[in-house]
Design an enzyme around this catalytic site. Structure first.
Site, PDB file in Angstrom:
ATOM      1  N   CYS A  10       6.476  -4.311  -5.092  1.00 33.92           N
ATOM      2  CA  CYS A  10       7.386  -4.974  -4.169  1.00 33.92           C
ATOM      3  C   CYS A  10       8.420  -4.012  -3.618  1.00 33.92           C
ATOM      4  O   CYS A  10       8.536  -2.882  -4.065  1.00 33.92           O
ATOM      5  CB  CYS A  10       8.117  -6.108  -4.873  1.00 33.92           C
ATOM      6  SG  CYS A  10       6.994  -7.323  -5.561  1.00 33.92           S
ATOM      7  N   ASP A 357      -8.406  11.862   0.154  1.00 28.70           N
ATOM      8  CA  ASP A 357      -7.750  10.560   0.051  1.00 28.70           C
ATOM      9  C   ASP A 357      -6.700  10.648  -1.046  1.00 28.70           C
ATOM     10  O   ASP A 357      -6.766  11.537  -1.902  1.00 28.70           O
ATOM     11  CB  ASP A 357      -8.763   9.449  -0.242  1.00 28.70           C
ATOM     12  CG  ASP A 357      -8.235   8.072   0.188  1.00 28.70           C
ATOM     13  OD1 ASP A 357      -7.045   7.971   0.556  1.00 28.70           O
ATOM     14  OD2 ASP A 357      -9.011   7.105   0.159  1.00 28.70           O
TER      15      ASP A 357
HETATM   16  P1  AMP Z   1     -11.171   1.995  -3.778  1.00 26.46           P
HETATM   17  O1  AMP Z   1     -11.976   1.554  -2.634  1.00 26.46           O
HETATM   18  O2  AMP Z   1     -11.039   0.899  -4.816  1.00 26.46           O
HETATM   19  O3  AMP Z   1     -11.586   3.294  -4.375  1.00 26.46           O
HETATM   20  O4  AMP Z   1      -9.676   2.169  -3.276  1.00 26.46           O
HETATM   21  C1  AMP Z   1      -9.212   3.374  -2.779  1.00 26.46           C
HETATM   22  C2  AMP Z   1      -8.229   3.147  -1.681  1.00 26.46           C
HETATM   23  O5  AMP Z   1      -7.257   2.147  -2.042  1.00 26.46           O
HETATM   24  C3  AMP Z   1      -7.464   4.409  -1.368  1.00 26.46           C
HETATM   25  O6  AMP Z   1      -7.699   4.724  -0.007  1.00 26.46           O
HETATM   26  C4  AMP Z   1      -6.015   4.105  -1.621  1.00 26.46           C
HETATM   27  O7  AMP Z   1      -5.206   4.494  -0.534  1.00 26.46           O
HETATM   28  C5  AMP Z   1      -5.931   2.615  -1.830  1.00 26.46           C
HETATM   29  N1  AMP Z   1      -5.152   2.262  -3.029  1.00 26.46           N
HETATM   30  C6  AMP Z   1      -4.987   2.976  -4.144  1.00 26.46           C
HETATM   31  N2  AMP Z   1      -4.211   2.340  -5.040  1.00 26.46           N
HETATM   32  C7  AMP Z   1      -3.859   1.187  -4.482  1.00 26.46           C
HETATM   33  C8  AMP Z   1      -3.048   0.079  -4.900  1.00 26.46           C
HETATM   34  N3  AMP Z   1      -2.448   0.076  -6.085  1.00 26.46           N
HETATM   35  N4  AMP Z   1      -2.904  -0.967  -4.065  1.00 26.46           N
HETATM   36  C9  AMP Z   1      -3.530  -0.976  -2.871  1.00 26.46           C
HETATM   37  N5  AMP Z   1      -4.311   0.036  -2.405  1.00 26.46           N
HETATM   38  C10 AMP Z   1      -4.478   1.103  -3.201  1.00 26.46           C
END
Ligand code: AMP
Length: 469
Positions: A10, A357
């Site tokens: 938040c 990333d």
């Molecule tokens: P994934 O597809 O699960 O590997 O998610 C990776 C992507 O989610 C990356 O591009 C990050 O920028 C984003 N990400 C990483 N941590 C978080 C988080 N806690 N909340 C939302 N998005 C996230």
């Protein structure tokens, strides 16, 4: 069983301004913190001896309009943007939480997550409390109300309450006369203070101070309580330096805005350093380095600077995807990624590409965009993550999916690489994290990358497991 991982990524913002229209200032402050939560938002203001508020599900821009803001006004305001992670996407969980108790009204806005939520819930329930929300913020509010019965002031009640809390909280409490900012003794989540003329501001990040034209004064110290009354500022230091400073390292890698400065460390510079270290640890023979928008961009620049490989814009992100975005149907799945992110063909066609990333969590995003880069003619795709692999949960307010969903669970690097379809894969090491925040002058929490936490979370977890089934 009680779920203690109600993730609360938040943002909080507060202002005292004897001459100002504080609701409007809070609106702009929250607007700058929108990246910290898109589920719901709200603003509470003082209104003589009362508190008025407005909150709803949705983005700041959708929830507030001229009519609502002009009715709120106020010489003090507290605002909140919320992101929840365990399906608790409920209207009643929107903040600030405003409640009436024996001494009047208070409003609370909270960023963080308590690990002893279960203890508090039990303690308060036994004494007759009934909860209207599923948030730990409500428990903090009840605890403050309870402590206020014996304490001489609201700040004394906050001080007593902190003794009962374990975990992460960057907290704003507002009574009709006072604005109080408090940070947990570990300092997991950021909280800063700023000024402009007679006005005093508190915000999760400095980017919100910049937005309202305030000058950054300092970070609230871990464990500190700052009280503002009629423009006078008082600091209560009972809990300062009682715990190891444990700033969340993921704030630097992903969560905060790159134009913010946390604990003296620029977020953008930290990401550049993460990218530089990544290039040292996992070099690649390539023609171009691209970043995944938004938070991968700075790290990609760092990778390019360190490796000497030119930086290029590889993706164009649609800026207008908000909460009301209708997820594509099955038949449109192919295009699902490209609605949000499209490839700049001339950057990648016929090239060996390094794609940076900020993190790879489940691997879903990487898998899709690696395939997309190939479709647009990339000869090779070398994926680099400026965060180490997630191995463990976060109990302090970052949304980390359960272990079975994490790409790194029970997979070797080669297996992960194969899963996302890349030519090579590299993660920044846990050891290198210390090198990315040289100006922060504080220790940090990297528990989600190594399973070691500054608080003995097992103490609370085991207790819940035994007692609540
Ligand atoms: P994934 O597809 O699960 O590997 O998610 C990776 C992507 O989610 C990356 O591009 C990050 O920028 C984003 N990400 C990483 N941590 C978080 C988080 N806690 N909340 C939302 N998005 C996230």
């Amino acid at each position: 069983m009680i779920d203690y991982r109600i993730g609360e990524e938040c943002g909080v913002f507060a202002v005292y301004d004897p001459d100002g229209d504080c609701a409007r200032t809070a609106y702009y402050g929250l607007y700058a913190l929108q990246h910290r939560g898109q589920e719901s938002c709200g603003i509470a203001v003082n209104n003589n001896r009362d508190i008025s508020y407005y909150k709803d599900m949705g983005l700041v821009n959708d929830v507030f309009d001229e009519g609502i803001l002009s009715k709120l006004g106020g010489t003090m305001a507290v605002g909140h943007v919320r992101y929840s992670t365990t399906g608790e996407s409920l209207r009643e969980n929107a903040q600030p939480l405003v409640l009436r108790y024996i001494k009047g009204n208070i409003a609370l806005a909270h960023n963080g997550n308590l690990v002893n939520k279960g203890d508090l819930e039990k303690e308060l329930s036994i004494s007759g409390a009934i909860f209207q929300t599923t948030t730990d913020t409500e428990m903090i509010a009840y605890m403050i109300a309870k402590q206020r019965l014996a304490a001489g002031s609201i700040e004394a009640a906050v001080e007593r309450t902190i003794a009962h809390l374990a975990g992460a909280f960057s907290l704003i409490v507002m009574s009709p006369q006072k604005l109080i900012a408090a940070r947990d003794p570990w300092g997991f989540r950021p909280l800063v203070m700023g000024r402009k003329g007679n006005a005093i501001y508190f915000a999760s990040e400095t980017c919100a101070l910049d937005t309202v034209g305030a000058v950054y004064e300092r970070d609230i110290e871990p464990g500190e309580i700052v009280v503002v009354k009629n423009g006078e500022v008082k600091s209560i230091n009972t809990y300062v330096k009682t715990k190891p400073h444990s700033m969340c390292i993921f704030e630097y890698l992903y969560f905060s805005r790159p134009d913010s400065v946390l604990e003296g460390q620029s977020v953008h510079d930290a990401r550049i350093l993460a990218g530089r270290n990544l290039a040292k640890e996992h070099p690649a023979d390539a023609d171009v380095v691209i970043g995944v928008p938004d938070s991968g961009i700075s790290a990609a620049m760092g990778f390019a600077l360190e490796s000497g490989i030119p930086y290029g814009i590889g993706f164009i992100k649609n800026k207008y995807i908000g909460r009301s975005f209708i997820e594509p149907t099955q038949s449109m799945r192919e295009n699902a990624v490209r609605i949000k992110l499209n490839v700049l063909q001339s950057t990648v066609e016929g090239k060996r590409v390094v794609m940076v990333d900020d993190s790879i969590v489940r691997g879903t995003t990487s898998k899709r965009i690696v395939a997309l880069l190939r479709k647009f003619g990339a000869k090779e795709v070398h994926v680099r993550s400026s965060a180490p692999p997630f191995t463990d949960p976060c109990y302090f307010g970052t949304d980390v999916p359960s272990k079975d969903q994490l790409i790194a669970t029970n997979r070797s690097l080669d297996e992960m690489c194969e899963l996302i379809g890349a030519d090579s894969l590299g993660f920044l090491s846990v050891e290198a994290l210390k090198d990315i925040i040289p100006n922060a002058g504080c220790e940090y929490c990297d528990g989600c990358f190594c399973g070691k936490y500054p608080i003995d979370v097992d103490k609370y977890l085991n207790k819940y497991d035994e007692g609540d089934d």
